[in-house]
Design a protein around this motif. Structure first.
Motif, short mmCIF file in Angstrom:
data_model
loop_
_atom_site.label_atom_id
_atom_site.label_comp_id
_atom_site.label_asym_id
_atom_site.label_seq_id
_atom_site.Cartn_x
_atom_site.Cartn_y
_atom_site.Cartn_z
N ARG A 1 0.07 -8.84 1.15
CA ARG A 1 1.27 -9.31 0.45
C ARG A 1 1.46 -10.79 0.76
O ARG A 1 1.03 -11.26 1.80
N ASP B 1 5.02 -1.48 -4.74
CA ASP B 1 5.85 -1.48 -5.95
C ASP B 1 4.96 -1.76 -7.16
O ASP B 1 4.97 -2.87 -7.71
N GLY C 1 14.00 -1.18 -4.55
CA GLY C 1 12.62 -0.73 -4.40
C GLY C 1 11.59 -1.84 -4.49
O GLY C 1 10.39 -1.59 -4.38
N ARG C 2 12.04 -3.07 -4.70
CA ARG C 2 11.09 -4.18 -4.79
C ARG C 2 10.74 -4.67 -3.39
O ARG C 2 11.57 -4.66 -2.50
N PRO C 3 9.51 -5.16 -3.18
CA PRO C 3 9.19 -5.77 -1.90
C PRO C 3 10.11 -6.96 -1.63
O PRO C 3 10.39 -7.75 -2.54
N ALA C 4 10.55 -7.08 -0.40
CA ALA C 4 11.52 -8.13 -0.07
C ALA C 4 11.00 -9.52 -0.44
O ALA C 4 11.74 -10.35 -0.96
N GLU C 5 9.69 -9.76 -0.20
CA GLU C 5 9.17 -11.11 -0.45
C GLU C 5 9.08 -11.44 -1.94
O GLU C 5 8.85 -12.58 -2.30
N ASP C 6 9.27 -10.45 -2.80
CA ASP C 6 9.31 -10.72 -4.25
C ASP C 6 10.69 -11.18 -4.70
O ASP C 6 10.85 -11.68 -5.81
#
Lengths: 328, 251
Positions: A219, A300, B70-75
């Motif tokens: 990521r 996701d 539900g999204r990745p935090a870094e997004d």
């Protein structure tokens, strides 16, 4: 010879597409000289009734950005379609649904319940919801209907051309204006950007792997990325191979991977599925446990592979969510 | 319907609506303009023509609060920036600071300085946009002016074409600076927990410093002299910025 009329309008939008038109910078003075802007809410005081008063087809071109979520946005899309010779879906939201289309993973009730009742910063003891019809002492202001589904523009009205991007670039916008004003238009339904994948114009192209094998997916915050090497070669998902070029590989220039905002090339029906299947085919592990562990690096999938294109994907929305009486 | 008939119908329709509103003593502003967002105002007048009640209606909802679940935090810095394309940098930075807090990290010294450089640059160009394009027309051209003049073109009529060109060129250079670090200026990508995605090459620093001085000088002129009939200070940076790959015209 009267100047051609041009309109800009925004639906479920952020205003970034408007900013891109303003980013034509000194070129915008040339545009303003050549056309007669009849609607542009971000910059000008023309009202909906001014548009309604025009003859049908009187507007040469309308650049409409934003996705369609409310009944008012549907009405404006229909009105502008009627009043315009060319209707252009401008930007990722109008073309594909955009980031607002991520709401298609959730029900209308979930959105309303959180926004008007459960959110920590909401103070609404009477649990009042937005009402389409409201009356107080004989006065009747009204709000549009909030639909169950987010739609792209061509899921509501007939669209002539698409300018992709979140937002599009000033260069593409300038080219689109020139094509319109000079009459050099491709076939109806064309996307006004090159029909090639992003990798073609990315400075990291030389290190794009022909055979890549993923033992894990990293990521963006998990490493310091080499600023010259292809992200896929570094183990990071980059949507470049499944995304149309035209932006100059802007995000890789910022040392972050492409997230797919230009949508797919014409040869791909479902951008997310295309990228998913390509990456999945390159997972190194062959055992269930190894595959599961590798895919843990993609927490996701919808947000990664369908960030801009959920409304135009094959599934369009999470299945089994309720719909309105008109299907939307 | 034949065009002349359609036109007659349209005009009649609009006259009927206007007459209805006048009879009901209602003034509607739809949409409100020169801002980011959607809005409508219904004003109801009493028998004497005074305002009895006014309603501001916001006819839009996208649901960021829910579809971010539900999204990745870094997004999140790149998702929340889509709340607004006029001020994406503000949302992006707030979200990035949340990531610092989430991961319990302090940004690196260079990372912090780059964030501040980008953010201050954004504030200057955003305020210039507001002054000259969005809110400015109400003050510089005036609320009594005809609608067709209450916009940037009307403002240029009052402050002069030179000033208009300077607004455009200053904002262009400032936004190119943001794109240098953020990949693109609308919805930049630089924010990461503990820092930013791209460093500043020392060779580019002098040009940034010169740009900053000239942008501040232009802001000062805007504040004190722009409606006085004087000309804005002349810039020394006239060639395209060496880093301006984002707006460069491709062959």
């Amino acid at each position: 010879m009267p100047k051609p009329k041009v309109a800009f309008y925004w639906c479920a939008s952020c205003g970034g597409c408007e900013e891109t038109v303003v980013d034509l910078a000194e070129d915008i003075l040339g545009v303003v000289e050549k056309v007669d802007i009849v609607l542009w809410p971000v910059a000008m005081d023309f009202k909906y009734k001014d548009v309604a008063a025009l003859d049908d087809g009187a507007i040469f071109a309308t650049l409409l950005n934003g996705a369609i979520r409310t009944s008012e946005q549907e009405e404006l899309a229909v009105l502008l379609r009627r009043k315009s010779r060319y209707l252009i879906a401008y930007g990722a939201c109008a073309q594909l649904g955009g980031i607002p289309a991520l709401a298609n993973q959730f029900s209308r009730e979930q959105v309303l319940q959180f926004n008007y009742e459960d959110a920590p910063s909401v103070v609404n003891p009477t649990r009042t919801r937005p009402q389409v019809h409201f009356e107080e002492a004989g006065r009747t202001p009204h709000l549009p209907e909030f639909r169950h589904v987010v739609r792209a523009l061509d899921q509501v009205v007939d669209v002539d051309f698409y300018v992709p991007g979140c937002p599009p670039t000033p260069n593409l916008t300038r080219a689109a204006f020139e094509a319109l004003l000079n009459g050099n238009l491709p076939p109806k339904g064309s996307v006004l950007a090159p029909d090639v994948a992003l990798c073609e114009e990315c400075t990291r192209k030389a290190s794009k792997p022909t055979n890549v094998s993923f033992t894990e997916f990293k990521r963006p915050h998990q490493a310091l990325w080499d600023s010259g090497q292809c992200f896929l070669a570094q183990g990071l998902v980059c949507m470049g191979p499944a995304t149309r070029r035209g932006c100059g590989a802007a995000c890789p220039q910022g040392n972050m991977p492409c997230t797919g905002c230009f949508g797919p090339t014409s040869r791909v029906r479902d951008q997310g599925a295309k990228m998913l299947s390509s990456l999945s085919a390159n997972v190194a592990a062959r055992d269930e446990e190894g595959i599961r562990r590798t895919l843990d690096g993609l927490p996701d999938p919808v947000g990664t592979f369908y960030r801009y294109g959920l409304a135009k994907s094959l599934l369009r929305r999470k299945v089994n969510l309720p719909a309105g009486s008109n299907g939307h | 319907m034949e065009s002349a008939v359609q036109q007659t119908f349209n005009q009649g329709n609009l006259r009927a609506n206007a007459a209805y509103r006048a009879a009901r003593r209602q003034v509607t502003i739809d949409p409100i303009t020169r801002l980011e967002g959607h809005g409508k105002i219904d004003i109801y007048l009493d028998e004497r023509g005074d305002v009895a009640r006014a309603y501001l209606q916001v006819p839009e909802l996208r649901g960021f609060e829910v579809f971010s679940l539900g999204r990745p935090a870094e997004d999140m810095p790149q998702i929340t920036s889509r709340i607004c394309g006029v001020c994406p940098t503000a949302h992006h930075m707030a979200s990035t600071k949340c990531l610092d807090d989430l991961y319990q990290v302090e940004p690196t010294s260079a990372g912090r300085k780059i964030r501040e450089l980008v953010y201050n640059t954004f504030v200057l160009e955003d305020h210039a946009l507001h002054f000259y394009v969005l809110g400015g027309p109400d003050f510089i051209v005036g609320p009594e002016a005809p609608p067709a003049e209450r916009n940037i073109v009307g403002v240029i009529g009052k402050v002069g074409l030179e000033a208009g060109k300077r607004v455009i060129s200053t904002r262009k250079r400032l936004r190119e600076l943001i794109a240098y670090f953020g990949g693109k200026v609308v919805h930049p990508v630089l924010g990461l927990p503990g820092g930013v995605s791209k460093p500043l090459a020392p060779a580019d620093l002098p040009e940034f410093q010169q740009l900053a001085k000239e942008a501040v000088a232009f802001a000062e002129w805007t504040k004190t002299r722009s409606t006085s009939g004087s000309s804005p200070p002349t810039p020394t940076l006239t060639a395209p910025a060496t880093w301006a790959w984002w707006t460069r015209k491709t062959a």
